[in-house]
Design a protein around this motif. Structure first.
Motif, short mmCIF file in Angstrom:
data_model
loop_
_atom_site.label_atom_id
_atom_site.label_comp_id
_atom_site.label_asym_id
_atom_site.label_seq_id
_atom_site.Cartn_x
_atom_site.Cartn_y
_atom_site.Cartn_z
N ILE A 118 0.83 -1.20 0.00
CA ILE A 118 0.00 0.00 0.00
C ILE A 118 0.87 1.25 0.00
N ALA A 119 1.93 1.25 0.80
CA ALA A 119 2.84 2.39 0.83
C ALA A 119 3.48 2.62 -0.54
N GLU A 120 3.78 1.53 -1.23
CA GLU A 120 4.42 1.63 -2.54
C GLU A 120 3.48 2.26 -3.57
N VAL A 121 2.24 1.79 -3.63
CA VAL A 121 1.34 2.27 -4.68
C VAL A 121 0.72 3.62 -4.34
N ARG A 122 0.74 4.00 -3.06
CA ARG A 122 0.21 5.29 -2.68
C ARG A 122 1.33 6.27 -2.36
N GLN A 123 2.38 6.17 -3.12
CA GLN A 123 3.50 7.09 -2.97
C GLN A 123 3.04 8.52 -3.21
N GLN A 124 3.87 9.46 -2.79
CA GLN A 124 3.53 10.87 -2.97
C GLN A 124 3.29 11.17 -4.44
N GLY A 125 2.13 11.76 -4.74
CA GLY A 125 1.81 12.13 -6.10
C GLY A 125 0.89 11.16 -6.79
N TYR A 126 0.91 9.88 -6.41
CA TYR A 126 0.10 8.89 -7.14
C TYR A 126 -1.39 9.13 -6.92
N SER A 127 -1.81 9.31 -5.67
CA SER A 127 -3.23 9.52 -5.39
C SER A 127 -3.72 10.80 -6.05
N ARG A 128 -2.91 11.86 -5.99
CA ARG A 128 -3.31 13.11 -6.62
C ARG A 128 -3.48 12.93 -8.12
N SER A 129 -2.61 12.13 -8.73
CA SER A 129 -2.70 11.91 -10.17
C SER A 129 -3.98 11.20 -10.55
N LEU A 130 -4.41 10.24 -9.73
CA LEU A 130 -5.67 9.55 -10.02
C LEU A 130 -6.85 10.53 -9.97
N GLU A 131 -6.81 11.47 -9.03
CA GLU A 131 -7.87 12.47 -8.98
C GLU A 131 -7.83 13.35 -10.22
N LEU A 132 -6.65 13.72 -10.68
CA LEU A 132 -6.52 14.51 -11.89
C LEU A 132 -7.02 13.73 -13.10
N LEU A 133 -6.73 12.42 -13.12
CA LEU A 133 -7.21 11.59 -14.22
C LEU A 133 -8.74 11.62 -14.29
N ARG A 134 -9.37 11.57 -13.13
CA ARG A 134 -10.83 11.55 -13.10
C ARG A 134 -11.42 12.88 -13.57
N SER A 135 -10.73 13.98 -13.24
CA SER A 135 -11.26 15.29 -13.60
C SER A 135 -10.83 15.75 -14.98
N ASN A 136 -9.79 15.14 -15.53
CA ASN A 136 -9.28 15.56 -16.84
C ASN A 136 -9.03 14.30 -17.67
N GLN A 137 -10.00 13.93 -18.47
CA GLN A 137 -9.91 12.69 -19.22
C GLN A 137 -8.99 12.83 -20.43
N ALA A 138 -7.72 13.10 -20.18
CA ALA A 138 -6.75 13.25 -21.25
C ALA A 138 -6.12 11.91 -21.60
N GLN A 139 -5.85 11.71 -22.88
CA GLN A 139 -5.13 10.54 -23.37
C GLN A 139 -5.78 9.21 -22.97
N PRO A 140 -7.07 9.04 -23.23
CA PRO A 140 -7.70 7.75 -22.91
C PRO A 140 -7.08 6.60 -23.69
N GLY A 141 -6.62 6.88 -24.93
CA GLY A 141 -5.97 5.82 -25.71
C GLY A 141 -4.72 5.31 -25.03
N LEU A 142 -3.96 6.19 -24.40
CA LEU A 142 -2.76 5.78 -23.69
C LEU A 142 -3.12 4.95 -22.46
N ALA A 143 -4.18 5.32 -21.79
CA ALA A 143 -4.62 4.54 -20.64
C ALA A 143 -4.99 3.12 -21.08
N ARG A 144 -5.67 2.98 -22.20
CA ARG A 144 -6.02 1.65 -22.71
C ARG A 144 -4.76 0.86 -23.08
N ASP A 145 -3.77 1.55 -23.64
CA ASP A 145 -2.52 0.87 -24.00
C ASP A 145 -1.80 0.36 -22.76
#
Length: 269
Positions: free
Chosen positions: A109-136
């Protein structure tokens, strides 16, 4: 016979430290989520004792004081089913094993919730940029059997080679996104998780290591691989949720899932 039960603050702390996931490396259940037909949440987790809460309970340690028995250090967060199993199969689940489960799960849990990771997931939810890259990104993991095949069918050196190739593929995907962007941070987090696995198994000869339940090296390798699968599943499930990408097949079966039952009370342990 009186029991030394955990107080609610200790239960909350155990749930938070585990991110509400069952700490059993063989289990993938998430123990918190929405209650259907209601705006309230639903919890199905279980704060289990490592050293038993009462003299007639499983794994009871008479050398523990009452304060030690009700402390966070003596607890492990499990889903209700795993909590029941570890108490009814005491011989198969000694205190040392449960401590190892807890240590490895909290490290994951400490590894995957490193500083910045949780914030990035929130940004992903609010800004649906590069969905094709997410699928890749998701496709890279779906295509690798090491994340879903039976453990006794895996050859450690083949796992190493597949993960090496995966790291190179993740690096190439980073070239398609801006440095420091949400997707870039997710890619970095996935790479770090794989590197953490390599750190855990670097002392083993993966070329000669084979499935053998009596071999402590194999057991340690299997545990590290389970932790890797769970950590990757935690991240990929969040990424798929952020982009509303449907997952299917064997890989999807290994992803964390919500246990939608009722709240489990403190058990016998």
């Amino acid at each position: 016979m009186p029991r030394d039960n955990f107080l609610m603050p200790v239960k909350r702390e155990l749930a938070l430290r585990s991110a509400h996931f069952c700490s059993n490396p063989y289990c993938l259940k998430l123990t918190a989520g929405p209650r259907r037909g209601s705006e309230r949440g639903l919890g199905t987790g279980h704060a289990a004792h490592i050293g038993g809460a009462a003299p007639n309970g499983p794994r009871y340690d008479p050398g523990q004081s009452e304060a030690e028995r009700v402390a966070v250090e003596n607890g492990i967060w499990l889903c209700r089913e795993c909590g029941d199993i570890v108490d009814k199969d005491e011989e198969g689940h000694p205190a040392e094993l449960l401590r190892a489960w807890k240590r490895d799960h909290e490290a994951m849990i400490a590894e995957v919730r490193q500083q910045g990771y949780s914030r990035s997931l929130e940004l992903l939810r609010s800004n649906q940029a590069q969905p094709g890259l997410a699928r890749d990104i998701i496709a890279l993991f779906e295509d690798r059997r090491l994340f879903w095949a039976r453990f006794d069918a895996e050859f450690p050196d083949r796992v190493r080679l597949s993960l090496d190739n995966l790291r190179h593929d993740l690096t190439r995907l980073r070239e398609r996104c801006a440095a420091g962007s949400p997707i870039d941070v997710v890619l970095v987090a996935l790479g770090r998780t794989i590197r953490h696995f390599f750190d855990a198994v670097e002392r083993f000869d993966l070329v000669t290591l084979r499935c053998d339940s009596n071999d402590p090296d194999w057991r340690a390798f299997e545990t590290a691989l389970r932790v890797l699968r769970k950590a990757i599943g935690y991240q990929i499930a969040a990424l798929a949720d952020a982009y509303q990408i449907s997952l299917s097949g064997e890989f999807a079966d290994q992803l964390p899932r919500y246990d939608g039952g009722e709240v489990a009370e403190d058990g016998e342990g």
